[in-house]
Write a protein that holds these residues in place. Structure first.
Motif, PDB file in Angstrom:
ATOM      1  N   SER B  46       2.179 -26.210   5.985  1.00 31.37           N
ATOM      2  CA  SER B  46       0.939 -26.905   6.321  1.00 31.37           C
ATOM      3  C   SER B  46       0.979 -27.434   7.744  1.00 31.37           C
ATOM      4  CB  SER B  46       0.651 -28.040   5.341  1.00 31.37           C
ATOM      5  OG  SER B  46       1.810 -28.754   5.079  1.00 31.37           O
ATOM      6  N   LEU B  47       2.163 -27.828   8.218  1.00 29.61           N
ATOM      7  CA  LEU B  47       2.255 -28.269   9.612  1.00 29.61           C
ATOM      8  C   LEU B  47       1.922 -27.124  10.557  1.00 29.61           C
ATOM      9  CD1 LEU B  47       5.436 -30.487   9.749  1.00 29.61           C
ATOM     10  CD2 LEU B  47       3.091 -31.198  10.072  1.00 29.61           C
ATOM     11  N   ASP B  50      -1.805 -26.415  10.445  1.00 29.21           N
ATOM     12  CA  ASP B  50      -2.659 -27.378  11.131  1.00 29.21           C
ATOM     13  C   ASP B  50      -2.397 -27.429  12.625  1.00 29.21           C
ATOM     14  OD1 ASP B  50      -2.534 -29.836   8.454  1.00 29.21           O
ATOM     15  OD2 ASP B  50      -3.834 -28.116   8.812  1.00 29.21           O
ATOM     16  N   ALA B 462       0.256 -32.751  14.012  1.00 25.42           N
ATOM     17  CA  ALA B 462       0.973 -31.674  13.331  1.00 25.42           C
ATOM     18  C   ALA B 462       1.815 -30.889  14.317  1.00 25.42           C
ATOM     19  CB  ALA B 462      -0.019 -30.739  12.627  1.00 25.42           C
TER      20      ALA B 462
END
Lengths: 320, 492
Positions: B46-47, B50, B462
């Motif tokens: 997810s980092l 994003d 992020a």
């Protein structure tokens, strides 16, 4: 035939003491200096502890001169920055308590079962791969866990809870607690697994010889024998959760609410200290001293848990 | 007979049930641990999702580091028959009002009144849209036209129609006061001047112009515009802070560890020291921040500088270094020590020539773990006073700038004569000046960006988190690998 005279004893350039010690005075001086330097480095730790305690007391004592202990422990509101000032510590302690309990609900079952699986079920090679990855999980910086809690876990929890009709606000103690649990889980798993592996092989083999399955061995033989180590692991997890700052600062918001409801936003002791340090509270004011008073409470709590862990480990350690 | 058969049946059933429970428990354990570990993968994924784009994105600034204004024309400068022209980037049209239906203009050449987008965005605010086929006389076109170009309507992601505008080149009008445009040909540049419609083209009288240079996320300062914000002061601050932390923690930690393992007698003082070290290892990190704030900043009157921060973090990681030094020294068998003493070496000679070299591997591992811990620490540094928004870097050891001495002389002269000449720049050598600077670190920048409501800043957070995570996991990975190698290499 004459016997040649024995060679003359050459005089050493520096004096030798008549004791059994053959070292020169210069050598001994160097040894003394070095040992002193090393001793000073080691005793620095005592100085640091004195520094921490001294610092906390130095700012807390003026605080307690103005705010009585009864106010501190009796009031249920914490509003040092409002016009109507209250200095009850309970909202902060409550926030710490709720997030810690949520974290333990996540960390202890997962950690314990993972530890049992690692020590009893996992083949050796797999264990050597998984343990380092667990350590990496523990090494993630807590700000990144905070990001994870606010931007990934909170939306997921909001969707899940909306399906059962509960509306979760953006800042809440539940996400913070869950992610804290994920953060603590490797500590608990690793320490529990060490404790279980310390149980001698003979007890395991005896259990298997009686026809027990792995689960029965684990739950009826290993875990009871390793109980002191497991309790120590649990207490270490609690101490770690109490002192955690950034996850709650990011995901649990900044309202000193006094509630046991994890779906609300709240301050913990640690996130309160961060919020005040971030701001413009001038040095020497009562509001500035509140962070030291809160820090003192935190330090006492951590100390109590550390001592409890040490005592339990010592007293209940099984002699194998 | 039948009874024993029944007993056998029930015994077999019991065994089968226990085996099933056993397998169930085992699978549960495996699933739990796999899901816990995959959380790490979920986090990274997810980092990257994003912030991955932001981490490698570049944005353009003028040569002096300032952002181009939205009134500037930005694009590639080229030579034309009449002189110079600039080819602007294509934009997306956003009608200012409901009455304008962009789909009517698909494929047509149009004249637009409106505002160019803010730098970093691609949407142009459109107030009026007029079709402009070839051969339309100038008088029929509004003087306030800012853009002429070709419209192309495409279907956007959510089903709505998007109008892309490909602009015709803007003619650059120069006079004697205008800067020279020759060196800008073929380069992306910014041109300052009010856009007007004139003689069939949009023109700009050039008042100022210059080249655009790209800046990346890692080489930009933070800013209130999300696309321009970067972590340059943050990662430099982290790096300098790590240097100070390690310089403080490693020598002290090794010295303390050596003393406790080799020299310390078994008395109450030693027990006190050992208890203290175990205690300090468990102190929450924010208490270290309070120590730094109360002791270093307000009692010793230090600046809120890299030195104070490094001192605090150095003391924070000191127990880690001490404990790993002790473990490394404990692993050395007594044969080595006995052999050394048998040859007549003193205690210090034994330690210096045998113990420390053999324990270096373990000490190195412990130091790397300490560094990984220190790099991710946020709370103590917030207490110490690391800033959240900084626009300059710590003083470089050797630079061409105004020295402090020149500055004070200038202030003195200023008191007497308000028109005193400005101080001159010269070779400024201040090797340790950076220790006294304000600073920020990557985790604090992440905290700052995450706390903002705009989602674009979350992308920045992020991207910075990816960087921090990569550094931390690499450090810990190297430490784990080193420990694995050392364990296998034991020759005694």
């Amino acid at each position: 035939m004459s016997v040649a005279a024995p060679p003359a004893i050459t005089k050493p350039t520096e004096s030798i003491s008549f004791e059994a010690d053959l070292r020169t005075r210069r050598q001994r001086r160097i040894e003394f200096v070095i040992e002193s330097l090393l001793f000073i480095s080691a005793s620095l730790s005592v100085l640091i502890t004195i520094g921490i305690v001294g610092m906390l007391l130095r700012e807390s004592i003026p605080f307690f001169k103005e705010v009585s202990l009864k106010q501190f422990l009796g009031d249920t509101q914490w509003t040092p920055n409002f016009a109507d000032k209250h200095f009850g510590i309970w909202p902060l302690v409550c926030g710490t308590f709720v997030t810690t309990v949520v974290a333990l609900f996540v960390a202890v079952p997962v950690g314990l079962i993972s530890a049992i699986w690692l020590s009893e079920y996992a083949p050796g090679q797999l264990r050597e791969i998984i343990k380092p990855i667990l350590e990496l999980l523990a090494a993630v910086p807590t700000v990144v866990y905070g990001y994870f809690a606010l931007l990934i876990v909170t939306p997921i929890l909001q969707t899940m809870l909306r399906a059962v009709g509960i509306e979760l606000p953006t800042f809440n103690m539940l996400s913070a607690g869950v992610v804290m649990g994920i953060m603590i889980m490797p500590y608990i798993a690793s320490l529990s697994e060490d404790a279980m592996r310390a149980v001698p092989l003979a007890m395991r083999e005896g259990s298997y010889a009686m026809g027990a399955t792995r689960m029965q061995t684990a739950t009826r033989v290993i875990v009871p024998s390793a109980l002191s180590g497991l309790t120590a692991a649990f207490i270490l997890g609690v101490a770690r959760a109490i002192g955690e700052t950034m996850i709650v600062a990011i995901a649990a918001g900044g309202q000193p609410t006094f509630t046991l409801n994890p779906s609300k936003e709240a301050f913990t002791i640690t996130s309160y200290i961060v919020a005040i340090s971030k701001g413009d509270t001038p040095h020497g004011t009562l509001e500035y001293r509140t962070i030291f008073a809160a820090g003192l409470v935190l330090m006492l709590m951590t100390l109590v848990f550390n001592i409890a862990g040490y005592v339990i480990r010592k007293r209940y350690r099984q002699a194998y | 007979m039948a009874e024993s058969k029944q007993n056998l049946q029930s015994a077999l059933a019991l065994i089968k049930r226990r085996k099933r429970i056993d397998v169930l428990f085992g699978t549960t354990g495996a699933i739990l641990i796999i899901s816990a570990l995959s959380i790490l993968g979920l986090l990274m994924a997810s980092l990257i999702h994003d912030g991955g784009a932001r981490l490698f994105a570049t944005h353009e600034v003028r040569e002096d580091g300032e952002a181009p204004s939205y009134r500037d024309s930005i694009g590639m400068v080229r030579k034309s028959a009449a002189g110079f022209e600039v080819v602007p980037d294509p934009y997306i049209l956003r009608p200012a009002g409901e009455e304008i239906d962009v789909t009517l203009f698909d494929g047509k050449r149009v004249a637009i009144e409106g505002t160019y987008p803010q730098p970093g965005r691609t949407e142009m605010n459109v107030e009026t849209l007029t079709t402009l086929p070839e051969g339309v006389p100038d008088s029929a076109i509004s003087k306030e036209t800012v853009a002429i170009g070709q419209v192309q309507v495409i279907k956007g992601a959510n089903g709505k129609s998007l109008a892309n505008l490909t602009l015709e080149p803007i003619v650059l009008v120069t006079d004697e006061d205008s800067p020279k445009l020759e060196p800008l040909v073929g380069k992306r540049s910014w041109i300052s001047g009010k856009r007007r419609f004139h003689e069939g083209h949009v023109t700009v009288p050039v008042s100022a112009a210059g080249q655009l240079v790209p800046r990346s996320f890692l080489s930009s300062f933070p800013s209130k515009d999300f696309y321009r914000a970067g972590i340059l002061p943050a990662w430099i601050g982290s790096l300098l802070l790590m240097i100070v932390t390690m310089v403080i923690a490693v020598p002290l930690g090794i010295a303390a560890g050596v003393y406790l393992e080799e020299y310390a007698p078994k008395n109450r003082l030693t027990a006190l020291i050992e208890i203290n070290i175990a205690n300090l290892a468990g102190v929450p990190s924010i208490i270290w921040g309070l120590l730094g704030l109360g002791l270093f900043i307000y009692t010793f009157h230090m600046e809120r500088s890299i030195f104070a921060g490094g001192l605090t973090l150095g003391l924070l990681v000191l127990p880690i270094v001490i404990i790993s030094t002790r473990e490394a020294i404990r692993a050395i068998p007594n044969i080595i020590r006995e052999g050394s003493v048998a040859l007549g070496a003193t205690k210090w000679q034994t330690v210096r020539h045998h113990i420390i070299p053999y324990s270096m591997g373990g000490i190195l591992t412990g130091s790397i773990i300490a560094m990984g811990r220190a790099i991710g620490e946020t709370a103590p540094l917030i207490c110490i006073g690391a800033v959240f928004f900084i626009n300059s870097l710590p003083a470089a050891p050797v630079s061409y700038s105004v020295t402090d001495q020149a500055e004070t002389e200038y202030q003195g002269r200023l008191a007497e004569d308000a028109n005193a000449p400005a101080p001159e720049k010269s070779l400024n050598v201040q090797p340790l000046g950076w220790l006294n600077s304000k600073f920020t670190v990557v985790p604090i920048q992440i905290y700052d960006w995450v706390s903002r409501p705009e989602p674009e800043f979350h992308q920045n957070a992020a991207a910075a988190s990816i960087l921090l995570l990569v550094i931390t996991l690499s450090l810990n990975g190297v430490a784990i690998y080193l420990r694995y190698r050392l364990r296998r290499k034991i020759k005694w």
